[in-house]
Design a protein around this motif. Sequence first.
Motif, PDB file in Angstrom:
ATOM      1  N   PRO A  96       5.751  -5.843   4.445  1.00  0.00           N
ATOM      2  CA  PRO A  96       6.506  -6.112   3.216  1.00  0.00           C
ATOM      3  C   PRO A  96       5.564  -6.356   2.040  1.00  0.00           C
ATOM      4  O   PRO A  96       4.473  -6.888   2.200  1.00  0.00           O
ATOM      5  N   TYR A  97       6.027  -5.968   0.869  1.00  0.00           N
ATOM      6  CA  TYR A  97       5.211  -6.146  -0.336  1.00  0.00           C
ATOM      7  C   TYR A  97       5.215  -7.586  -0.829  1.00  0.00           C
ATOM      8  O   TYR A  97       4.445  -7.959  -1.694  1.00  0.00           O
ATOM      9  N   HIS A  98       6.180  -8.366  -0.323  1.00  0.00           N
ATOM     10  CA  HIS A  98       6.284  -9.740  -0.785  1.00  0.00           C
ATOM     11  C   HIS A  98       6.832 -10.580   0.362  1.00  0.00           C
ATOM     12  O   HIS A  98       7.688 -10.117   1.094  1.00  0.00           O
ATOM     13  N   PRO A  99       6.337 -11.784   0.538  1.00  0.00           N
ATOM     14  CA  PRO A  99       6.840 -12.615   1.639  1.00  0.00           C
ATOM     15  C   PRO A  99       8.359 -12.792   1.612  1.00  0.00           C
ATOM     16  O   PRO A  99       8.983 -12.987   2.662  1.00  0.00           O
ATOM     17  N   SER A 100       8.944 -12.700   0.457  1.00  0.00           N
ATOM     18  CA  SER A 100      10.394 -12.858   0.377  1.00  0.00           C
ATOM     19  C   SER A 100      11.110 -11.659   0.981  1.00  0.00           C
ATOM     20  O   SER A 100      12.294 -11.727   1.275  1.00  0.00           O
ATOM     21  N   GLY A 101      10.386 -10.546   1.124  1.00  0.00           N
ATOM     22  CA  GLY A 101      10.998  -9.331   1.650  1.00  0.00           C
ATOM     23  C   GLY A 101      11.826  -8.583   0.629  1.00  0.00           C
ATOM     24  O   GLY A 101      12.448  -7.580   0.931  1.00  0.00           O
ATOM     25  N   GLU A 102      11.801  -9.060  -0.596  1.00  0.00           N
ATOM     26  CA  GLU A 102      12.680  -8.463  -1.603  1.00  0.00           C
ATOM     27  C   GLU A 102      12.038  -7.345  -2.408  1.00  0.00           C
ATOM     28  O   GLU A 102      12.687  -6.747  -3.268  1.00  0.00           O
ATOM     29  N   LEU A 103      10.785  -7.088  -2.143  1.00  0.00           N
ATOM     30  CA  LEU A 103      10.125  -6.052  -2.945  1.00  0.00           C
ATOM     31  C   LEU A 103       9.794  -4.815  -2.117  1.00  0.00           C
ATOM     32  O   LEU A 103       8.927  -4.034  -2.475  1.00  0.00           O
ATOM     33  N   GLY A 104      10.502  -4.618  -1.016  1.00  0.00           N
ATOM     34  CA  GLY A 104      10.268  -3.437  -0.196  1.00  0.00           C
ATOM     35  C   GLY A 104       9.033  -3.572   0.665  1.00  0.00           C
ATOM     36  O   GLY A 104       8.489  -4.668   0.825  1.00  0.00           O
ATOM     37  N   SER A 105       8.598  -2.454   1.221  1.00  0.00           N
ATOM     38  CA  SER A 105       7.448  -2.507   2.113  1.00  0.00           C
ATOM     39  C   SER A 105       6.719  -1.164   2.107  1.00  0.00           C
ATOM     40  O   SER A 105       7.189  -0.201   1.520  1.00  0.00           O
ATOM     41  N   ARG A 106       5.561  -1.134   2.715  1.00  0.00           N
ATOM     42  CA  ARG A 106       4.827   0.125   2.883  1.00  0.00           C
ATOM     43  C   ARG A 106       4.394   0.191   4.332  1.00  0.00           C
ATOM     44  O   ARG A 106       4.368  -0.819   5.037  1.00  0.00           O
ATOM     45  N   LYS A 107       4.026   1.411   4.733  1.00  0.00           N
ATOM     46  CA  LYS A 107       3.617   1.610   6.125  1.00  0.00           C
ATOM     47  C   LYS A 107       2.130   1.911   6.186  1.00  0.00           C
ATOM     48  O   LYS A 107       1.606   2.668   5.368  1.00  0.00           O
ATOM     49  N   ILE A 108       1.469   1.304   7.146  1.00  0.00           N
ATOM     50  CA  ILE A 108       0.061   1.605   7.373  1.00  0.00           C
ATOM     51  C   ILE A 108      -0.085   2.071   8.815  1.00  0.00           C
ATOM     52  O   ILE A 108       0.351   1.383   9.751  1.00  0.00           O
ATOM     53  N   THR A 109      -0.667   3.241   8.967  1.00  0.00           N
ATOM     54  CA  THR A 109      -0.816   3.809  10.304  1.00  0.00           C
ATOM     55  C   THR A 109      -2.240   3.609  10.803  1.00  0.00           C
ATOM     56  O   THR A 109      -3.207   3.837  10.066  1.00  0.00           O
ATOM     57  N   LEU A 110      -2.348   3.177  12.059  1.00  0.00           N
ATOM     58  CA  LEU A 110      -3.667   3.021  12.679  1.00  0.00           C
ATOM     59  C   LEU A 110      -3.694   3.806  13.975  1.00  0.00           C
ATOM     60  O   LEU A 110      -2.787   3.690  14.800  1.00  0.00           O
ATOM     61  N   GLU A 111      -4.744   4.592  14.151  1.00  0.00           N
ATOM     62  CA  GLU A 111      -4.872   5.351  15.377  1.00  0.00           C
ATOM     63  C   GLU A 111      -5.727   4.592  16.373  1.00  0.00           C
ATOM     64  O   GLU A 111      -6.526   3.746  16.002  1.00  0.00           O
TER      65      GLU A 111
END
Length: 555
Positions: free
Chosen positions: A409-424
């Motif tokens: 999440p972009y913000h601890p509140s969860g209100e600003l959406g999120s992004r994905k990070i991929t790790l191999e």
Amino acid sequence: MAEKPELRPYAREIVAIVREAVAEVNRLPLDEQKRLLREKYSWILEKLSKPKEQEKALPPLPGAEEGKVVTRFAPNPDFVIHLGNARPAILSYEYKVMYKGRMILRFEDTDPRTKTPLPEAYELIKEDLEWLGVRWDEEYIQSLRMPIYYQIIRELLEKGHAYVDDRPGEEFRKYRNSGKLSEYPPRLRTPEENLEMWDRMLEGRFAEGEAVVRIKTDPNHPDPSVRDWVAFRIVDTSRHPHPLVGDRYIVWPTYNFAAGVDDWLMGVTHILRAKEHMQNTTKQKYVYEYMGWKYPYVVHFGRLKLEGFIMSKSVLKQLLDQGISTGIDDPRFATIAGLRRRGITAEAIRKLILEVGTKYTDASISYANLAATNRVIVDSVARRIMAAIPPAPVVIEELPWEKRVFEIPYHPSGELGSRKITLEGPMTVVYVSQSDIKLMKRSSVIRLMEAFNIEVVDAKNDKIIARFHSLGLEEARRYRAPIIQWVPADAALHIELLVPEGLDLIQRRGVVEQAAAELKQGDIVQLVRIGFVRVDAVEIENGSARKVVMIFAHE
RNA sequence: GCCGCGGUAGUAUAGCCCGGCCAAGUAUGCGGGCCUCUCGAGCCCGUGACCCGGGUUCAAAUCCCGGCCGCGGCACCA
């Protein structure tokens, strides 16, 4: 006793009784006191426990009536405005709103010689004001109103309240300082003579410095600067052209004349200005008296200083000319543009100005104070993004997956959406802050924030080798693992973080996660565990972001 | 120097005009605790000030006088 004045004669007796009562109550144990209060006087407790929050309000304006207040902000367009100028601007606006009145924006550009207006400043000032949320109802430019000033001074000359002085300044001062001003020959001229000389001034028969128009005042006014002050002087605009009207005029009104006249003509009822204008009120009142005008209410306030910042326009100009700064909006400047560029919000500036209010004494604000105000505003809306500055690589082995996607999440509140990070897997490299390396040397288990836990295997060399430890946050807690931010090496963007520190602009380089590529200039984000920053530029190469430039605002 | 104006915690501000609800409020800072996947935010507790000296008064941050300190002005700048 303030409420019941009839008791005053008994004050002495009452005080004695009160003392006795207080002593008696104090002798009781605290619990007993509390018990009695609850039983007999519970209303007092209620009153005490009531939260007394009140929005910081501006003090009322003297003589102000709703719907009839007219304020003005009158900057000199020789430079952009800074935090100090924001004070009269914001206060004028706030009072206008408070009393549902009007606000005037007036550019005072009547000195083409020593305070040559900057052609672009007119627009830049308006942009800054708009950004600050200041809205005005009318707009004037003094250099475009010259005939009006000429007309008023003509009237004063006709009535014998002003005169043309064609003698050198030293001679005037000689008369002024010896208490003989009333005998100063130019002062004794008839209106006819003065009008004739005035016309000659307008025709250009006097060169710069050869003649001025003075307003007659009390020739023995205790403040010498008030005595017969200058209302008009000659400026050789062929050598110092005005950016708006070129060399159309050579006779220019002084601040005191133009501002005084305009305040009346524009219907200004309340002037909010800094205390350096105090004496000007005295001077201008003579014109008001002669013209039969009523002087507006004036509120003078002290200077507003931002500790560690240069507020002086002339010094700022100097730094600009010497190429030391990056522009009018240099983040080291306390100009409105500079503060904006480093991530200070208009709301924070407004709050600060309202807090400081209209007090007469100077106020010295620390940047920490401004930052604290800003932090509260920005905290709930700033995305959290991870960066490693400067970066240090960590090799992570034994990852129990081929590919895993972390949604953060972009913000601890969860209100600003999120992004994905991929790790191999089974092996990958992430960057962490170099300063966290010593943390890794101390603690065996480290949590990569919002992802998983690693265990340091080898920290002897520059390159840290670690292996997967566990996934859950609970394990991290159990091992008291520090939680640090990280950036995957195969999806890292360059970041340049500019940190203003006094007159230095420190450049720090590192890496930031891919999500930063989506940011736009002007976005305010928080670099996790580093602080709040404002995006200054996103540099694009071949259609994709290569580097992000951010400016540090505060922790 | 001459005119004018101010001095409340580290900082900023409320109260001062109209003396008693002020053993001085609020914000920020600082210290501690709680909470939280940030060293951020939030919540709780604590810390800390009426420039000094006289006077008036039953009572002074508030009124008066003196001192000290600070600020502004003393432009043909704004």
